[in-house]
Scaffold this active site. Structure first.
Site, short mmCIF file in Angstrom:
data_model
loop_
_atom_site.label_atom_id
_atom_site.label_comp_id
_atom_site.label_asym_id
_atom_site.label_seq_id
_atom_site.Cartn_x
_atom_site.Cartn_y
_atom_site.Cartn_z
N GLU A 1 0.92 -1.02 -0.03
CA GLU A 1 0.01 0.22 -0.11
C GLU A 1 0.82 1.37 0.00
O GLU A 1 1.71 1.39 1.02
CB GLU A 1 -0.95 0.04 1.32
N ASP B 1 -6.17 8.14 11.00
CA ASP B 1 -4.77 7.72 11.17
C ASP B 1 -4.42 8.16 12.64
O ASP B 1 -4.67 9.21 13.03
CB ASP B 1 -3.71 8.17 10.26
#
Lengths: 272, 396
Positions: free
Chosen positions: A57, A68
């Protein structure tokens, strides 16, 4: 007679199939492009693949990464301060494609893709050899425009599912998944955690009912013993923040070696 | 608004999957609460007995004369409990949280006004309150930090990104994602994923409903123009909403022009932003060519946000409302003007709308009668104004 190049979906399927044949979990490694600097990224991505990563990724840095935790936030800030753009991420994918067979997926928030233009992004991502995209702030209800742009060039959007996702929603959405199914193992943001949620096995089983696709578990996985605990639960694991931490904690000249060894330890821990 | 939370091409629900069940749960709870006469009665009781509603409408004659308008009517949200309109939303959402069985509240704040309102509502209803606030804002709004703590809130400093309101929103959303089952996110402006823009609009519409009736009682007719300052746009949508169908009434929003829109250091999301997605909604966003969110700049911390509520984006795109901006130094002039002509010290946010009145008079004519939302009081801004006076010659 020419043989058609495999599609993105075929390459994802092949990566998981190979891991299954080798009786181990597939390992997906996330790295933020441009961290710790633009020049290091290419070497780190290759180190992850040399360590045995099955899929990559490529994290597209964003100013406001609200799904995040601290590690990816900081990596994104550093990458943006270094001038990293979506264009740079596409260039990294293109370079990898020339050397490796492993599927590359872009992971990033919606706004940079919107600003680039969804059609233009899909076209350039396809020509760079990427197979798909993960957009954490784009739930299925809002994804029609991106899905259409991706479909026209044979790319796919990987959906995330959470343990909070109710049964009727799983039943409606999971059968529409393509490539693999990404299960978020914790309620929360990305980032290394001491312990995985106790109910991750039950959650994956709930998702498995609705799909024959491989299932990868991500968010919070940081250590080989955590990977080992998922051997009989999932088909793959996604590790991001912990991989970034390995790079951060190693001396600059040792980053590639440290990451390669870390990824190799995750791959080994996933052997059944 | 369409059932999916769209305002034309704006709005929507751009949130992580973990939160989708939570926003759906919130939609259902809000729809039920709106239909529940007991909920509405309790909200009306708190409006009257706790917030002090209805707030007055002040006919500001000396101000009108000074700016060259026939009449300026001030809707006095500065006289609401805690000194700003934010309390209308906080009390309503706190009641909703209680109804949903959520005992833990998280909120974001920029200037501290929503944080104070949230802490106040939570103290009133016995809820745990956690307020995320950027480190930069904590430094420039110290009195409000003290107020929040006094009210029992846990004020958490946000050191990521630009350390201002947008980063406080990010951090509040991260907390919500992590603790979603037991936590209610009390968003302070008409921004964010659906149903927040609709909830905040509805809870702030009390401003416009009262002001419309008060204006009709005083003048026997509707105003020619309704004006308000815009950051996220909650006070503006609250006063605009009951007038949107009155096509003879012009709607005018005043954004923060900071050091001047041409300098790039401003918070004029409608005037100078592009369509994008920020904090769960599609709207006008200040951003760079790569789609990274830009930092907003305003002397007023409450307007210091790089986006705007999706309904304002639609009102701007369709032309139903007109959006202009005034600079920091113009807002300081507006601040002093209202103090000296009417004996009212406005919040620096509201001072933007005051500062726009001369331009409004030029655009709509000296015979215009204007209804202006005075969204808050200015005590919290005295340090900022004193500091600005030291840098701007003649600004005392």
């Amino acid at each position: 007679m020419t043989v058609a190049a495999p599609t993105g979906l075929e390459r994802i399927a092949r990566a998981f199939a190979r891991a299954r044949e080798e009786r181990r979990l597939a390992v997906v490694i996330y790295l933020t492009v441009g961290y710790p600097d633009r020049a290091s990224t290419a070497g780190l991505l290759r180190a992850a693949l040399d360590g045995g990563a099955d899929l990559l990724e490529l994290g597209v840095p964003f100013s406001d990464p609200l799904a995040d935790g601290a590690t990816v936030q900081r990596a994104s800030e550093v990458a943006l301060a270094g001038g990293t753009s979506l264009r740079d991420c596409l260039a990294e994918a293109r370079g990898l494609m020339a050397e490796y067979d492993a599927p590359v997926i872009f992971m990033g928030y919606l706004n940079p893709f919107l600003r680039y233009g969804l059609t233009a992004f899909a076209r350039d991502a396809a020509s760079a050899g990427a197979v798909g995209v993960i957009v954490p702030d784009l739930p299925a209800e809002e994804s029609a425009d991106l899905d259409a742009a991706l479909a026209s060039v044979g790319l796919t959007r990987i959906d995330l599912y959470a343990s909070t996702t109710p049964e009727d929603r799983l039943a409606r959405l999971v059968p529409r998944s393509r490539g693999f199914v990404y299960c978020v193992s914790v309620t929360g943001v990305t980032g290394a955690r001491a312990a995985l949620a106790e109910d991750v096995g039950a959650f994956v089983a709930r998702v498995r009912v609705h799909t024959a696709l491989p299932i990868a578990v991500g968010f919070g996985i940081s250590r080989p013993d955590q990977v080992a605990s998922l051997r009989d639960v999932a088909d793959g694991v996604v590790v991001g923040s912990a991989a970034i931490d390995v790079v951060t904690n190693a001396p600059r000249s040792e980053g590639q070696r440290a990451l390669r060894e870390f990824v190799a330890s995750l791959v080994a821990a996933g052997r059944r | 608004m369409t059932p999916s939370g769209r305002y034309g091409e704006f709005g929507g629900q751009y949130v992580p999957e973990t939160l989708m069940p939570a926003v759906h749960e919130l939609e259902r709870a809000w729809e039920e609460a709106q239909r529940d006469p007991d909920f509405q009665a309790e909200l009306r009781r708190l409006h009257r007995d706790f917030i002090g509603r209805p707030t007055p409408l002040t006919d500001a004659r000396r101000l009108a004369e000074a700016v060259g308008l026939r009449r300026v009517l001030l809707k006095r949200e500065d006289l609401a409990h805690t000194g700003a309109h934010k309390i209308n939303n906080a009390v309503g959402q706190a009641l909703l949280a209680v109804r949903m069985g959520k005992k833990r509240i998280v909120a974001e704040t920029g200037a501290g006004q929503h944080g104070v309102a949230a802490a106040t509502a939570c103290a009133l209803l016995g809820l745990e309150c956690i307020v995320y606030m950027g480190a930069v804002d904590i430094r420039r709004q110290a009195p409000n930090v003290f107020r929040m703590k006094l009210l029992g809130a846990d004020v958490r400093e946000v050191v990521s990104g630009s350390q201002t309101l947008k980063d406080a929103v990010n951090e509040a959303i991260r907390d919500w994602v992590t603790n979603v089952r037991a936590t209610y996110y009390m968003l302070g402006s008409a921004i964010g994923p659906h149903p927040y823009p609709a909830i905040v609009r509805e809870l702030q519409t009390v401003i416009g409903v009262e002001a419309r009736a008060q204006t009709l009682a005083l003048l026997g007719r509707l105003p020619d123009v309704v004006s308000a300052c815009i950051g996220g746009g909650s006070n503006a949508i609250g006063i605009f909403a009951p007038f949107i169908a009155d096509t003879g009434v012009a709607l005018r929003g005043v954004e923060a022009g900071g050091e001047g829109v041409a300098t790039g250091r401003h918070a004029a999301s409608i005037g100078a932003g592009q369509i994008g997605v920020l904090h769960g909604t599609r709207t006008y966003v200040l951003q760079d060519g790569d789609g990274q969110i830009a930092e907003a700049h305003s002397i007023s911390a409450g307007l210091d946000y790089p986006g705007v509520g999706p309904e304002h984006a639609m009102l701007a795109q369709t032309g139903r409302a007109r959006y202009v901006s005034v600079t920091d130094s113009e807002a300081l002039e507006g601040f002093r003007l209202l103090a000296r002509t009417e004996g009212i010290i406005p919040a620096l946010e509201s001072a933007h709308a005051i500062a726009d009145l001369r331009a409004l008079a030029r655009a709509h004519g000296a015979q215009s009668e204007v209804l202006l939302c005075l969204s808050g009081r200015g005590d919290k801004d005295l340090d900022t104004v004193i500091a600005a006076a030291e840098h701007v010659p003649g600004a005392d």
